[in-house]
Scaffold this motif. Structure first.
Motif, PDB file in Angstrom:
ATOM      1  N   ASP A   1       0.830  -1.208   0.000  1.00 49.63           N
ATOM      2  CA  ASP A   1       0.000   0.000   0.000  1.00 49.63           C
ATOM      3  C   ASP A   1       0.864   1.257   0.000  1.00 49.63           C
ATOM      4  O   ASP A   1       0.422   2.322  -0.444  1.00 49.63           O
ATOM      5  CB  ASP A   1      -0.902   0.013   1.241  1.00 49.63           C
ATOM      6  N   ALA A   2       2.083   1.137   0.520  1.00 50.95           N
ATOM      7  CA  ALA A   2       3.014   2.256   0.562  1.00 50.95           C
ATOM      8  C   ALA A   2       4.426   1.709   0.697  1.00 50.95           C
ATOM      9  O   ALA A   2       4.632   0.575   1.156  1.00 50.95           O
ATOM     10  CB  ALA A   2       2.709   3.185   1.737  1.00 50.95           C
ATOM     11  N   ILE A   3       5.405   2.513   0.282  1.00 53.68           N
ATOM     12  CA  ILE A   3       6.801   2.183   0.530  1.00 53.68           C
ATOM     13  C   ILE A   3       7.481   3.417   1.116  1.00 53.68           C
ATOM     14  O   ILE A   3       7.139   4.550   0.777  1.00 53.68           O
ATOM     15  CB  ILE A   3       7.554   1.712  -0.735  1.00 53.68           C
ATOM     16  N   VAL A   4       8.434   3.164   2.019  1.00 54.83           N
ATOM     17  CA  VAL A   4       9.238   4.220   2.618  1.00 54.83           C
ATOM     18  C   VAL A   4      10.639   4.089   2.034  1.00 54.83           C
ATOM     19  O   VAL A   4      11.359   3.129   2.315  1.00 54.83           O
ATOM     20  CB  VAL A   4       9.259   4.110   4.156  1.00 54.83           C
ATOM     21  N   VAL A   5      11.024   5.059   1.210  1.00 57.03           N
ATOM     22  CA  VAL A   5      12.247   4.986   0.417  1.00 57.03           C
ATOM     23  C   VAL A   5      13.311   5.854   1.073  1.00 57.03           C
ATOM     24  O   VAL A   5      13.251   7.077   1.024  1.00 57.03           O
ATOM     25  CB  VAL A   5      11.972   5.466  -1.025  1.00 57.03           C
ATOM     26  N   SER A   6      14.311   5.219   1.693  1.00 55.59           N
ATOM     27  CA  SER A   6      15.327   5.960   2.431  1.00 55.59           C
ATOM     28  C   SER A   6      16.682   5.979   1.749  1.00 55.59           C
ATOM     29  O   SER A   6      17.570   6.735   2.172  1.00 55.59           O
ATOM     30  CB  SER A   6      15.478   5.377   3.843  1.00 55.59           C
TER      31      SER A   6
ATOM     32  N   VAL B   1      21.100  12.301   8.577  1.00 58.71           N
ATOM     33  CA  VAL B   1      19.940  12.260   9.478  1.00 58.71           C
ATOM     34  C   VAL B   1      18.826  11.515   8.757  1.00 58.71           C
ATOM     35  O   VAL B   1      18.883  11.300   7.545  1.00 58.71           O
ATOM     36  CB  VAL B   1      19.474  13.673   9.901  1.00 58.71           C
ATOM     37  N   HIS B   2      17.802  11.133   9.499  1.00 61.39           N
ATOM     38  CA  HIS B   2      16.741  10.317   8.907  1.00 61.39           C
ATOM     39  C   HIS B   2      15.884  11.145   7.948  1.00 61.39           C
ATOM     40  O   HIS B   2      15.393  12.222   8.300  1.00 61.39           O
ATOM     41  CB  HIS B   2      15.879   9.709  10.007  1.00 61.39           C
ATOM     42  N   GLN B   3      15.713  10.609   6.763  1.00 62.70           N
ATOM     43  CA  GLN B   3      14.866  11.229   5.754  1.00 62.70           C
ATOM     44  C   GLN B   3      14.382  10.121   4.819  1.00 62.70           C
ATOM     45  O   GLN B   3      14.997   9.055   4.732  1.00 62.70           O
ATOM     46  CB  GLN B   3      15.644  12.289   4.958  1.00 62.70           C
TER      47      GLN B   3
ATOM     48  N   ASP C   1      17.607  -2.949   4.008  1.00 63.68           N
ATOM     49  CA  ASP C   1      19.049  -3.107   3.860  1.00 63.68           C
ATOM     50  C   ASP C   1      19.705  -1.862   3.278  1.00 63.68           C
ATOM     51  O   ASP C   1      20.858  -1.903   2.866  1.00 63.68           O
ATOM     52  CB  ASP C   1      19.363  -4.322   2.977  1.00 63.68           C
ATOM     53  N   ALA C   2      18.982  -0.751   3.247  1.00 65.96           N
ATOM     54  CA  ALA C   2      19.573   0.506   2.791  1.00 65.96           C
ATOM     55  C   ALA C   2      20.563   1.017   3.829  1.00 65.96           C
ATOM     56  O   ALA C   2      20.383   0.822   5.034  1.00 65.96           O
ATOM     57  CB  ALA C   2      18.479   1.541   2.532  1.00 65.96           C
ATOM     58  N   TYR C   3      21.607   1.697   3.369  1.00 68.25           N
ATOM     59  CA  TYR C   3      22.678   2.123   4.264  1.00 68.25           C
ATOM     60  C   TYR C   3      22.175   3.006   5.393  1.00 68.25           C
ATOM     61  O   TYR C   3      22.681   2.950   6.510  1.00 68.25           O
ATOM     62  CB  TYR C   3      23.741   2.892   3.476  1.00 68.25           C
ATOM     63  N   TYR C   4      21.197   3.844   5.124  1.00 70.66           N
ATOM     64  CA  TYR C   4      20.815   4.868   6.100  1.00 70.66           C
ATOM     65  C   TYR C   4      19.493   4.564   6.805  1.00 70.66           C
ATOM     66  O   TYR C   4      18.918   5.444   7.434  1.00 70.66           O
ATOM     67  CB  TYR C   4      20.764   6.237   5.414  1.00 70.66           C
ATOM     68  N   PHE C   5      19.017   3.322   6.693  1.00 70.34           N
ATOM     69  CA  PHE C   5      17.834   2.923   7.445  1.00 70.34           C
ATOM     70  C   PHE C   5      18.295   2.027   8.578  1.00 70.34           C
ATOM     71  O   PHE C   5      18.836   0.939   8.356  1.00 70.34           O
ATOM     72  CB  PHE C   5      16.837   2.190   6.553  1.00 70.34           C
ATOM     73  N   THR C   6      18.085   2.477   9.818  1.00 71.81           N
ATOM     74  CA  THR C   6      18.676   1.797  10.962  1.00 71.81           C
ATOM     75  C   THR C   6      17.724   0.800  11.602  1.00 71.81           C
ATOM     76  O   THR C   6      16.507   0.835  11.399  1.00 71.81           O
ATOM     77  CB  THR C   6      19.083   2.826  12.030  1.00 71.81           C
ATOM     78  N   ALA C   7      18.296  -0.074  12.414  1.00 68.92           N
ATOM     79  CA  ALA C   7      17.485  -1.031  13.167  1.00 68.92           C
ATOM     80  C   ALA C   7      16.520  -0.308  14.102  1.00 68.92           C
ATOM     81  O   ALA C   7      15.366  -0.714  14.267  1.00 68.92           O
ATOM     82  CB  ALA C   7      18.401  -1.975  13.962  1.00 68.92           C
TER      83      ALA C   7
ATOM     84  N   TYR D   1      13.380   0.829  12.325  1.00 67.37           N
ATOM     85  CA  TYR D   1      12.420  -0.259  12.132  1.00 67.37           C
ATOM     86  C   TYR D   1      11.644  -0.546  13.416  1.00 67.37           C
ATOM     87  O   TYR D   1      10.406  -0.639  13.411  1.00 67.37           O
ATOM     88  CB  TYR D   1      13.176  -1.502  11.665  1.00 67.37           C
ATOM     89  N   VAL D   2      12.370  -0.640  14.513  1.00 64.74           N
ATOM     90  CA  VAL D   2      11.710  -0.927  15.792  1.00 64.74           C
ATOM     91  C   VAL D   2      10.745   0.193  16.168  1.00 64.74           C
ATOM     92  O   VAL D   2       9.633  -0.055  16.658  1.00 64.74           O
ATOM     93  CB  VAL D   2      12.772  -1.136  16.896  1.00 64.74           C
ATOM     94  N   ARG D   3      11.147   1.417  15.904  1.00 68.56           N
ATOM     95  CA  ARG D   3      10.295   2.550  16.272  1.00 68.56           C
ATOM     96  C   ARG D   3       9.013   2.578  15.439  1.00 68.56           C
ATOM     97  O   ARG D   3       7.926   2.850  15.956  1.00 68.56           O
ATOM     98  CB  ARG D   3      11.084   3.840  16.068  1.00 68.56           C
TER      99      ARG D   3
END
Length: 392
Positions: free
Chosen positions: A28-33, A51-53, A126-132, A135-137
């Protein structure tokens, strides 16, 4: 207004293809980091990926939504094709927060506002700037959502290039040629390695008489002396010495599009063993390039290389190339197709690859590479640079 790098119609075509893949995958959606994927879908271009974007694409909304730090919202308005309502920013107290705020808390609110908080959402896990922690948050903030991996969804959309993308890669190749020549000319006995690196950087940034260059996704790689048996070292302040082999791998960059190029030089008179290795690498590259055409698999191209070098008693287990083009640090590769055994990706017209079939042993290292485009009739190398062992 965004810079006129691509027409809005090209972004719309990219979104259409992305949504087709989303539908096939049931998202339904994707978050592209991934910064390269963000740029591909929106045009956003800034050094803010520390920073997160991310860019959120939904199945229903016409425009994607760029989400980032408040101070970077102006950069989104300056470079992206999006309307103001599609640029959402979080306050600075979300950055390294002392009060347990996290940017993904804001992202969760945006996903709720887009009415996908209970949908199936793809994440580039598995993107470099998407952290564990990201995901948990998101899992904590959106307990009704179903999250799944969409790491390479946009990457596979990117693998075939438009004519405008190919033009930028060809311009990047002109910059690569200039920077490679500058590096080779700078290397000599007694010259510190950093001076050669500085000459390369000057060529990469000053570009040509018609256009300048951008920062590449990977710094110039320049292993030398006893260390050419490993490909990913940079430079030091050590002076080059007579008898040093030197490998240079670099890429010009134009509007974030790359055209990597690698060559090897030798300070002084090269040993016969290195000259033989160069001859083998050139013969292998040419055999592999001769196989390239639409309908051929990546593994078939690698096989031509492997069978050629086997005639000389040489084996190489690593992949010899990969799809590439648009990129941000730390990599210009697309992470999709690789030229190696077992990769049955079928080459199509307007795919682009960096073929870098180096030979590294305990005694020597030899790299000669080419970036090529798959055309209707075969492989077209983007750079026009002598394919040989150089001497300095």
């Amino acid at each position: 207004m965004p810079r006129d790098i691509f027409p809005e119609s090209e972004y719309e075509r990219r979104l259409e293809r992305t949504r087709t893949r989303m539908e096939e995958e049931g998202f339904d959606a994707i978050v592209v980091s991934d910064p390269a994927n963000m740029n591909y879908l929106t045009g956003y271009d800034g050094w803010s990926f520390y920073v997160h974007q991310a860019v959120i694409v939904t199945a229903e909304r016409d425009e994607p939504v760029w989400v980032g730090r408040n101070m970077d919202g102006g950069g989104a308005r300056a470079t992206a094709w999006l309307s103001d309502d599609s640029i959402r920013t979080y306050s600075d107290d979300h950055v390294h927060s002392p009060v347990d705020l996290h940017p993904m808390d804001f992202f969760a609110g945006v996903l709720e506002d887009l009415d996908v908080a209970d949908g199936r959402i793809g994440l580039e896990m598995d993107a470099y700037y998407f952290t564990a922690k990201s995901y948990v948050r998101l899992q904590r903030d959106l307990p009704e959502a179903e999250f799944d991996d969409a790491t390479l969804l946009v990457n596979w959309v990117r693998i075939k290039k438009s004519e405008r993308e190919l033009e930028y890669m060809e311009e990047a190749a002109r910059i690569s040629e200039k920077a490679m020549r500058a590096g080779l000319d700078a290397i000599g006995e007694g010259v510190p390695e950093y001076e050669a690196a500085a000459a390369i950087y000057d060529g990469l940034i000053t570009g040509t008489d018609e256009y300048g260059g951008d920062y590449p996704s990977i710094v110039p790689l320049m292993p030398s002396g006893d260390h050419t048996d490993t490909p990913h070292l940079t430079w030091t302040d050590r002076p080059f010495e007579d008898g040093d082999p030197v490998i240079i791998e670099l890429s010009g960059c134009r509007h974030r599009y790359h055209s990597p190029l690698a060559r090897t030089t030798f300070v002084g008179d090269p040993p016969a063993e290195l000259e033989r290795a160069a001859d083998v690498v050139v013969e292998g590259i040419e055999a592999a390039l001769d196989v390239v055409e639409p309908g051929v698999t990546c593994e078939s191209v690698e096989k031509a290389w492997r069978e050629t070098i086997a005639q000389y008693g040489i084996e190489k287990e690593d992949r010899i190339g990969y799809s590439m083009g648009l990129g941000y640090p730390p990599d210009w590769g697309e992470h999709t197709a690789s030229i190696r055994p077992g990769d049955e990706t079928v080459m199509e017209e307007d795919m682009t690859f960096h073929m870098i079939p180096g030979i590294w042993t305990e005694e020597i290292g030899m790299e000669i590479s080419e970036t090529f485009r798959v055309t209707s009739t075969g492989a077209e190398t983007l750079a026009d640079f002598p394919r040989k062992l150089f001497t300095s």
